[in-house]
Design an enzyme around this catalytic site. Sequence first.
Site, PDB file in Angstrom:
ATOM      1  N   ASP A   1      -5.003  20.311 -39.594  1.00  0.00           N
ATOM      2  CA  ASP A   1      -4.231  19.431 -40.331  1.00  0.00           C
ATOM      3  C   ASP A   1      -3.115  20.374 -40.712  1.00  0.00           C
ATOM      4  OD1 ASP A   1      -2.844  18.056 -42.547  1.00  0.00           O
ATOM      5  OD2 ASP A   1      -4.682  17.905 -43.728  1.00  0.00           O
TER       6      ASP A   1
ATOM      7  N   LYS B   1      12.734  14.201 -43.821  1.00  0.00           N
ATOM      8  CA  LYS B   1      13.598  14.711 -42.734  1.00  0.00           C
ATOM      9  C   LYS B   1      14.720  15.049 -42.958  1.00  0.00           C
ATOM     10  CE  LYS B   1      10.480  13.059 -39.770  1.00  0.00           C
ATOM     11  NZ  LYS B   1       9.656  13.997 -39.103  1.00  0.00           N
TER      12      LYS B   1
ATOM     13  N   TYR C   1      10.751   8.993 -46.783  1.00  0.00           N
ATOM     14  CA  TYR C   1      10.584   9.401 -45.444  1.00  0.00           C
ATOM     15  C   TYR C   1      11.985  10.221 -45.045  1.00  0.00           C
ATOM     16  CZ  TYR C   1      10.486   9.504 -40.443  1.00  0.00           C
ATOM     17  OH  TYR C   1      10.320   9.816 -38.780  1.00  0.00           O
TER      18      TYR C   1
ATOM     19  N   SER D   1      14.802  13.401 -37.707  1.00  0.00           N
ATOM     20  CA  SER D   1      15.136  11.970 -37.644  1.00  0.00           C
ATOM     21  C   SER D   1      16.594  11.521 -37.845  1.00  0.00           C
ATOM     22  CB  SER D   1      14.456  11.180 -38.427  1.00  0.00           C
ATOM     23  OG  SER D   1      14.679   9.723 -38.433  1.00  0.00           O
TER      24      SER D   1
HETATM   25  N1  NAD Z   1       8.866   6.636 -33.618  1.00  0.00           N
HETATM   26  C1  NAD Z   1       9.869   6.994 -34.418  1.00  0.00           C
HETATM   27  O1  NAD Z   1      10.811   5.841 -34.374  1.00  0.00           O
HETATM   28  C2  NAD Z   1      10.360   8.243 -34.958  1.00  0.00           C
HETATM   29  C3  NAD Z   1      12.000   8.078 -34.824  1.00  0.00           C
HETATM   30  C4  NAD Z   1      12.408   9.447 -35.444  1.00  0.00           C
HETATM   31  C5  NAD Z   1      11.545  10.659 -35.830  1.00  0.00           C
HETATM   32  N2  NAD Z   1      10.131  10.634 -35.526  1.00  0.00           N
HETATM   33  C6  NAD Z   1       9.587  11.698 -36.065  1.00  0.00           C
HETATM   34  O2  NAD Z   1       8.959  12.042 -34.709  1.00  0.00           O
HETATM   35  C7  NAD Z   1       7.590  12.691 -35.069  1.00  0.00           C
HETATM   36  C8  NAD Z   1       6.470  12.032 -34.085  1.00  0.00           C
HETATM   37  O3  NAD Z   1       6.281  10.556 -34.319  1.00  0.00           O
HETATM   38  P1  NAD Z   1       5.652   9.821 -33.151  1.00  0.00           P
HETATM   39  O4  NAD Z   1       6.585   8.460 -32.942  1.00  0.00           O
HETATM   40  O5  NAD Z   1       5.193  10.527 -31.834  1.00  0.00           O
HETATM   41  O6  NAD Z   1       4.450   9.284 -33.895  1.00  0.00           O
HETATM   42  P2  NAD Z   1       3.074   8.832 -33.571  1.00  0.00           P
HETATM   43  O7  NAD Z   1       2.207   8.210 -34.903  1.00  0.00           O
HETATM   44  O8  NAD Z   1       2.872   8.375 -32.172  1.00  0.00           O
HETATM   45  O9  NAD Z   1       2.551  10.638 -33.511  1.00  0.00           O
HETATM   46  C9  NAD Z   1       2.266  11.575 -34.564  1.00  0.00           C
HETATM   47  C10 NAD Z   1       1.146  12.265 -34.278  1.00  0.00           C
HETATM   48  O10 NAD Z   1       0.838  13.298 -35.559  1.00  0.00           O
HETATM   49  C11 NAD Z   1      -0.420  13.287 -36.001  1.00  0.00           C
HETATM   50  N3  NAD Z   1      -0.402  13.653 -37.231  1.00  0.00           N
HETATM   51  C12 NAD Z   1      -0.455  13.111 -38.387  1.00  0.00           C
HETATM   52  N4  NAD Z   1      -0.687  13.656 -39.484  1.00  0.00           N
HETATM   53  C13 NAD Z   1      -1.059  14.810 -39.024  1.00  0.00           C
HETATM   54  C14 NAD Z   1      -1.629  16.282 -40.069  1.00  0.00           C
HETATM   55  N5  NAD Z   1      -1.662  16.049 -41.117  1.00  0.00           N
HETATM   56  N6  NAD Z   1      -1.852  17.216 -39.103  1.00  0.00           N
HETATM   57  C15 NAD Z   1      -1.646  17.270 -37.697  1.00  0.00           C
HETATM   58  N7  NAD Z   1      -1.172  15.985 -37.130  1.00  0.00           N
HETATM   59  C16 NAD Z   1      -1.100  14.862 -37.793  1.00  0.00           C
HETATM   60  C17 NAD Z   1      -0.871  11.911 -35.580  1.00  0.00           C
HETATM   61  O11 NAD Z   1      -2.288  12.018 -35.470  1.00  0.00           O
HETATM   62  C18 NAD Z   1      -0.186  11.632 -34.278  1.00  0.00           C
HETATM   63  O12 NAD Z   1      -1.082  12.095 -33.158  1.00  0.00           O
HETATM   64  C19 NAD Z   1       7.341  12.421 -36.188  1.00  0.00           C
HETATM   65  O13 NAD Z   1       7.802  13.661 -37.153  1.00  0.00           O
HETATM   66  C20 NAD Z   1       8.217  11.410 -36.938  1.00  0.00           C
HETATM   67  O14 NAD Z   1       8.565  11.281 -38.192  1.00  0.00           O
HETATM   68  C21 NAD Z   1       9.783   9.374 -35.030  1.00  0.00           C
END
Ligand code: NAD
Length: 263
Positions: free
Chosen positions: A61, A158, A154, A141
């Site tokens: 975590d 960020k 959120y 983000s």
């Molecule tokens: N998807 C989007 O539109 C988007 C846009 C901008 C930024 N982001 C950022 O990119 C990053 C990845 O997002 P994604 O789209 O791949 O999401 P996702 O949900 O596909 O992947 C996120 C991963 O983080 C893991 N996770 C969550 N909490 C955790 C914890 N406490 N400890 C360890 N692992 C943990 C989850 O199990 C998951 O595998 C995030 O930081 C998100 O905020 C995403």
Amino acid sequence: MKKRFNDKVAIVTGGASGIGLAVSRALIAEGAKVLIVDINAEGAERLERQLGKHAKACCADVSSEVDWKMLTDQVIKWRGKLDLVCNVAGIGRSGSIEDIRLEDWDAMIAVNLTGTMLGCKHGVRAITESNGNGAIINMSSVGGLAGTADLAAYNMTKAGVVSLTKSVALHCAVQRYPIRCISIHPTFVDSEMLDPVAAAAGIDRATLVAGMTKQVPVGRVAKPEDIANAVLFAASEEASMISGSSIIVDGAQLAGIPSGHPA
Ligand SMILES: NC(=O)c1ccc[n+]([C@@H]2O[C@H](COP(=O)([O-])OP(=O)(O)OC[C@H]3O[C@@H](n4cnc5c(N)ncnc54)[C@H](O)[C@@H]3O)[C@@H](O)[C@H]2O)c1
């Protein structure tokens, strides 16, 4: 041909899904060894099996300092050093300033902000102690650079990542540590993160993505691989003069207003 990350050892958080999975795959394709860290043990182990001996899954975590000590010890025991930390793990929960729930605010601070801070703190320690040489890449983000009415908490987390990144970069620079720190700013990415958002809106992911596409001037949302490409550049030697700054991967979303004369 020499691969860009030959002999490099990386930790990628959030590696079981979406952007973190794409970053893990891309780093290994370029020669790195990757500790895939995720709270989803099954997903991380599945990816370890797919990627072979250059990958190792670690269930942790990111918001726990005990877990960060355990996983930095584990990577040093596995490969003898650490060069890169990609702090990708994150969670997103909706809410405007009128309807944000305190439990969602606290959860996003814990994972997105405290998790990234701990990754920087223990990453700097483990990289310097093990004679590593590289970078810490923090996933922010477009929401870290602009507001969104229904993503108040959120976006706050960020934006915090942006400020943290600058302080980490400056600290490493003044200490003459060979570590750069950079934040990455994706637009909407078609990943599993969108599933709960779609479910909360009572629609499927494809319908949600279609709506998001209209908000991205280049006419598509990002794929996880688009973001992985930016992470690999930021982490590579080619970016050796870039630190403390933000790389925006947004299809012109933050560039301005698409038209002064909308139909
Ligand atoms: N998807 C989007 O539109 C988007 C846009 C901008 C930024 N982001 C950022 O990119 C990053 C990845 O997002 P994604 O789209 O791949 O999401 P996702 O949900 O596909 O992947 C996120 C991963 O983080 C893991 N996770 C969550 N909490 C955790 C914890 N406490 N400890 C360890 N692992 C943990 C989850 O199990 C998951 O595998 C995030 O930081 C998100 O905020 C995403």
